[in-house]
Design a protein around this motif. Structure first.
Motif, PDB file in Angstrom:
ATOM      1  N   TYR A 155       6.747   7.657  -3.196  1.00  0.00           N
ATOM      2  CA  TYR A 155       7.079   6.232  -3.058  1.00  0.00           C
ATOM      3  C   TYR A 155       7.036   5.528  -4.420  1.00  0.00           C
ATOM      4  O   TYR A 155       7.828   4.627  -4.675  1.00  0.00           O
ATOM      5  CB  TYR A 155       6.190   5.537  -2.022  1.00  0.00           C
ATOM      6  CG  TYR A 155       4.882   5.003  -2.543  1.00  0.00           C
ATOM      7  CD1 TYR A 155       4.768   3.676  -2.949  1.00  0.00           C
ATOM      8  CD2 TYR A 155       3.752   5.810  -2.629  1.00  0.00           C
ATOM      9  CE1 TYR A 155       3.568   3.175  -3.426  1.00  0.00           C
ATOM     10  CE2 TYR A 155       2.555   5.324  -3.102  1.00  0.00           C
ATOM     11  CZ  TYR A 155       2.462   4.008  -3.493  1.00  0.00           C
ATOM     12  OH  TYR A 155       1.281   3.516  -3.966  1.00  0.00           O
ATOM     13  N   VAL A 199      10.070   3.463  -6.125  1.00  0.00           N
ATOM     14  CA  VAL A 199       9.928   2.113  -6.681  1.00  0.00           C
ATOM     15  C   VAL A 199      10.514   2.075  -8.085  1.00  0.00           C
ATOM     16  O   VAL A 199      11.298   1.190  -8.432  1.00  0.00           O
ATOM     17  CB  VAL A 199       8.446   1.661  -6.695  1.00  0.00           C
ATOM     18  CG1 VAL A 199       8.256   0.407  -7.547  1.00  0.00           C
ATOM     19  CG2 VAL A 199       7.946   1.430  -5.278  1.00  0.00           C
ATOM     20  N   ALA A 231       7.995   2.036  -0.338  1.00  0.00           N
ATOM     21  CA  ALA A 231       8.521   1.640  -1.650  1.00  0.00           C
ATOM     22  C   ALA A 231       9.047   0.206  -1.590  1.00  0.00           C
ATOM     23  O   ALA A 231       8.771  -0.605  -2.488  1.00  0.00           O
ATOM     24  CB  ALA A 231       9.621   2.602  -2.097  1.00  0.00           C
ATOM     25  N   GLU A 241       6.273  -2.328  -1.613  1.00  0.00           N
ATOM     26  CA  GLU A 241       5.754  -2.523  -2.971  1.00  0.00           C
ATOM     27  C   GLU A 241       6.673  -3.448  -3.779  1.00  0.00           C
ATOM     28  O   GLU A 241       6.214  -4.345  -4.479  1.00  0.00           O
ATOM     29  CB  GLU A 241       5.625  -1.159  -3.656  1.00  0.00           C
ATOM     30  CG  GLU A 241       5.011  -1.211  -5.022  1.00  0.00           C
ATOM     31  CD  GLU A 241       3.515  -1.459  -5.010  1.00  0.00           C
ATOM     32  OE1 GLU A 241       3.009  -1.970  -6.018  1.00  0.00           O
ATOM     33  OE2 GLU A 241       2.857  -1.165  -3.991  1.00  0.00           O
TER      34      GLU A 241
END
Length: 132
Positions: free
Chosen positions: A12, A16, A54, A57
């Motif tokens: 993840y 990102v 992701a 975030e």
């Protein structure tokens, strides 16, 4: 898009980083609607829950916004995008400089090498530097 993922770091986090890269490079322009979690997960070859993590975030950082009825969008805050672009560039420079120091390059020698190499490969860099 080509998703480059390796198994030595959390997936993840790599997602990102790659989505940030696509945003700061203009592949996903400010204000644009992003593909769905399922679409991007299938494209990247990851579980949709990993892609969702992701996106969570990116939303927490303010780079992506969710509109419950219309999907996810890239922020239109160009100042934020520029700050992230600068941060990513700085991280790459620090990695590069660390490696060059390990190789024994002095400042003047490194600057000369950069100028020469950039001139020789200018067209190549222009074509290769754009994300997929």
């Amino acid at each position: 898009m080509a998703w480059k993922l390796d198994s030595d770091r959390p997936i993840y986090i790599q997602l990102v980083e790659q989505i940030q890269l696509y945003i700061v490079s203009g592949k996903f322009p400010g204000g644009s609607r992003l593909p769905s979690v399922r679409e991007l997960a299938a494209e990247a070859g990851v579980n949709p829950n990993t892609m969702q993590k992701a996106f969570a975030e990116l939303e927490r950082d303010g780079l992506v916004m969710t509109n419950r009825t219309a999907g996810r969008f890239v922020t239109e805050d160009s100042k934020m995008v520029q700050q992230i672009r600068q941060k990513l560039a700085s991280e790459e420079i620090h990695l590069f400089l660390g490696k060059m120091k390990q190789l024994g390059f002095e400042k003047e020698e490194l600057i000369s090498l950069l100028k020469t190499d950039y001139k020789e490969g200018e067209n190549q860099y222009d074509n290769e530097s754009k994300p997929d």
